[in-house]
Design a protein around this motif. Structure first.
Motif, short mmCIF file in Angstrom:
data_model
loop_
_atom_site.label_atom_id
_atom_site.label_comp_id
_atom_site.label_asym_id
_atom_site.label_seq_id
_atom_site.Cartn_x
_atom_site.Cartn_y
_atom_site.Cartn_z
N GLU A 1 3.72 2.21 6.71
CA GLU A 1 2.95 1.12 6.74
C GLU A 1 3.65 -0.05 5.69
O GLU A 1 3.43 -1.13 5.97
CB GLU A 1 1.50 1.22 6.67
N ALA A 2 3.81 0.73 4.61
CA ALA A 2 4.32 -0.38 3.45
C ALA A 2 5.44 -1.01 3.66
O ALA A 2 5.58 -2.14 3.44
CB ALA A 2 4.07 0.46 2.14
N VAL B 1 5.71 5.43 2.54
CA VAL B 1 4.60 4.99 3.67
C VAL B 1 4.99 4.05 4.31
O VAL B 1 5.44 3.06 4.12
CB VAL B 1 3.56 4.63 2.68
N ARG C 1 -9.10 -3.84 -4.38
CA ARG C 1 -8.20 -4.15 -3.47
C ARG C 1 -6.84 -4.18 -4.08
O ARG C 1 -6.84 -5.04 -4.89
CB ARG C 1 -8.26 -5.44 -2.31
N HIS C 2 -5.66 -3.68 -3.56
CA HIS C 2 -4.48 -4.25 -3.90
C HIS C 2 -3.97 -5.74 -3.56
O HIS C 2 -4.94 -6.44 -2.96
CB HIS C 2 -3.24 -3.27 -3.27
N THR D 1 1.09 -1.08 0.13
CA THR D 1 0.09 0.03 0.10
C THR D 1 0.75 1.37 -0.13
O THR D 1 0.64 2.03 0.94
CB THR D 1 -0.72 -0.08 1.30
N GLY E 1 2.49 4.83 -2.02
CA GLY E 1 1.74 5.91 -2.75
C GLY E 1 1.06 5.77 -3.80
O GLY E 1 -0.05 6.50 -4.13
N HIS E 2 1.57 4.77 -4.72
CA HIS E 2 0.71 4.56 -5.91
C HIS E 2 -0.79 4.05 -5.60
O HIS E 2 -1.64 4.53 -6.20
CB HIS E 2 1.59 3.51 -6.74
N VAL E 3 -0.61 3.09 -4.83
CA VAL E 3 -2.02 2.67 -4.22
C VAL E 3 -3.07 3.55 -3.72
O VAL E 3 -4.21 3.94 -3.85
CB VAL E 3 -2.06 1.25 -3.40
N ARG E 4 -2.16 4.44 -2.84
CA ARG E 4 -3.12 5.41 -1.81
C ARG E 4 -3.41 6.43 -2.67
O ARG E 4 -4.57 7.10 -2.67
CB ARG E 4 -2.21 5.75 -0.68
N SER E 5 -2.49 7.19 -3.42
CA SER E 5 -3.01 8.69 -4.06
C SER E 5 -2.77 8.42 -5.56
O SER E 5 -3.67 8.90 -6.12
CB SER E 5 -2.05 9.64 -3.37
N TYR F 1 -12.75 0.56 -7.76
CA TYR F 1 -11.26 0.45 -7.50
C TYR F 1 -11.00 -0.66 -6.46
O TYR F 1 -11.53 -0.71 -5.30
CB TYR F 1 -10.93 1.86 -6.73
#
Ligand SMILES: C[C@@]1(CC(=O)O)C2=NC(=C\c3[nH]c(c(CCC(=O)O)c3CC(=O)O)Cc3[nH]c(c(CC(=O)O)c3CCC(=O)O)/C=C3\N/C(=C\2)[C@@H](CCC(=O)O)[C@]3(C)CC(=O)O)/[C@H]1CCC(=O)O
Ligand SMILES: NC(=O)c1ccc[n+]([C@@H]2O[C@H](COP(=O)([O-])OP(=O)(O)OC[C@H]3O[C@@H](n4cnc5c(N)ncnc54)[C@H](O)[C@@H]3O)[C@@H](O)[C@H]2O)c1
Length: 405
Positions: A142-143, A140, A101-102, A73, A75-79, A99
């Motif tokens: 968390e990632a 990120v 889930r990853h 998760t 920056g690509h996934v989040r924003s 959209y």
């Protein structure tokens, strides 16, 4: 036409990586017959996600599903990808994009990682082999933490001497630092694996850094595992992420879940076989006044009738049985009889489940369970096994010693 799928991939300057991505799209398409599948890229390859999405929305009935082809998760996934979706929907008025889930964390992908590690280790015993597991590294936190979690799972499951985590960019430890650490702990057989999907510059850097470190440490051996690649496991997960976004019924509208309070209300069950019996028991538990109409019934239904907890009418269904009922279960082994039950119920505005052909009824039975003082109910897309598994997963999660809610 089925809702088109856009696979939102990262993109790379390396031709082999783009080819692998296109190959994956082919494997996904095989799993989703009738669904147009295209790839769009965040950067470094064409078409962009926005362009691929606009094209699909234009000829896809203004609907599309975007599955981010991303393990974590960042920056690509989040924003970034949400931003591309917003741009595309702004360009095609009236469009709607789901959209998905990853990809990770996902057991099937961890198994694929394990397969690549085992392949690279070859004749080396896992107990004598240390894995250095390399993440991309993200802004990120968390990632990055998720990467350590996967590394730990590999250690728990694989019987490796040790698993060190490393990052190829943005954060630390770097690959050489992690290799030094492993070496200091006595590792002399080391498998390095990059946790990403396809060939690209990250894969190149990993190989270069591993080779350079190897040159400076002749008494250790380093092997580099392949990346996950365009494999069946990855295609299965992408297809599942697509399906998860679709509404429950093919009619295009999700089921409206309600908690029916049936205490003292008349409910009719037509049929007394395996399916009717399972459902009659739960209806009785809910306090409904249950009548079962069927020439023959299971022992369970007979026992409930003997105990006075339901009424068994030992005969064939008659239209008048529907009078005054709040809820009806059509569960005979005769499609004609079930159709008659459903039609009669429809005329009376009584909700009816049709066990042999769900679309012929007006209600579906959820998979349910009572746990921690709540009733959990799951309705799926006519995939009862998956529905049951999802229910079981929710129950398991809520049964954890420290569940979130
Ligand atoms: C969840 C559960 C609740 C319950 O029934 O309590 C449930 N089905 C369960 C089991 C099950 N269903 C089937 C099998 C045998 C095949 C197999 O093994 O795969 C088994 C296994 C077994 O019976 O053991 C076959 C089947 N099911 C439906 C059709 C007809 C159709 O799709 O049109 C056919 C083909 C019939 C045929 O061939 O003629 C339809 C429906 N089944 C639903 C619910 C509704 C929402 C489904 C969803 O969310 O996906 C829905 C749409 C409508 C409805 O019937 O309410 C329960 C598991 C609960 C648990 O384990 O606790
Ligand atoms: N929705 C689900 O979850 C699910 C699961 C499995 C099977 N099915 C479907 O449901 C149907 C029933 O499955 P089952 O395993 O309970 O069947 P079954 O053969 O065990 O039972 C059929 C029942 O229907 C009764 N019946 C037959 N004709 C009747 C009539 N005219 N009036 C009243 N009752 C009548 C029989 O007496 C019997 O009790 C299957 O044919 C299958 O299509 C649905």
């Amino acid at each position: 036409m089925s809702v088109p799928l856009i696979i939102a991939a990262h993109g790379t300057r390396v031709g082999e990586g783009v080819a692998q991505c296109e190959e994956l799209a082919g494997l996904v398409a095989e799993r989703l017959p009738g669904v147009p599948v295209t790839v769009g890229y965040v950067e470094l390859a064409q078409p962009t996600i926005t362009d691929a999405l606009v094209a699909s929305l234009a000829d896809g009935g203004r609907r599309a599903v975007v599955v981010p082809l991303m393990l974590g998760t960042g920056g690509h996934v989040r924003s970034d990808i949400p931003q591309f979706i917003a741009e595309a929907t702004a360009r095609v008025p009236g469009s709607r994009v789901e959209y998905a889930r990853h990809l990770g964390p996902e057991p099937r992908l961890i198994e694929a990682v394990e397969a690549r590690l085992t392949e690279a280790a070859g004749e080396w015993e896992p107990s004598e082999t240390t894995v250095v597991f390399v993440g991309r590294g993200a802004l990120v936190p968390e990632a990055n933490a998720d990467h350590l979690r996967v590394a730990r799972l590999l250690f728990e499951r694989g019987g490796w001497a040790d698993v060190e985590s490393a990052f190829i960019q943005v954060t630390r430890p770097s690959l050489p630092e992690a290799l030094d650490r492993a070496y200091a702990h006595g590792a002399r057989r080391i498998v390095v694996m990059g946790h990403w999907l396809f060939a690209g510059r990250l894969k190149g850097w990993t190989r270069e850094q591993a080779a350079e470190w190897q040159g400076a440490h002749p008494d250790a051996e380093v092997r580099v595992a392949d990346v996950i690649g365009a494999c069946a496991a990855l295609a299965d997960v992408v297809a599942e992420r697509y399906r998860e976004t679709l509404p429950v019924s093919e009619g295009g509208s999700p089921a409206y879940l309600a908690g029916l309070m049936l205490g003292g209300r008349d409910v009719l069950v037509v049929g007394g076989g395996k399916v009717a019996s399972r459902r009659a028991s739960r209806l009785v538990e809910s306090g409904a006044r249950v009548r079962v109409v069927a020439p023959s019934v299971t022992r369970a239904v007979e026992a409930l009738a003997d105990a006075g907890r339901l009424t068994w009418l030992a005969r064939e269904f008659d239209d008048a049985d529907l009078d005054g009922t709040w809820y009806v279960m059509a569960a005979t082994d005769s499609p004609e009889v079930n159709a008659r039950v459903a039609e009669g119920a429809e005329l009376r505005h009584t909700f009816c489940v049709r066990a042999d052909d769900a679309r012929g009824g007006s209600a579906w039975t959820p998979a349910t369970a009572e746990v921690r003082g709540v009733t959990v109910g799951v309705v799926g897309n006519r995939e009862p096994r998956r529905t049951r598994d999802v229910r079981d997963a929710i129950v398991a999660a809520l049964s954890e010693p420290d569940p979130t809610p």
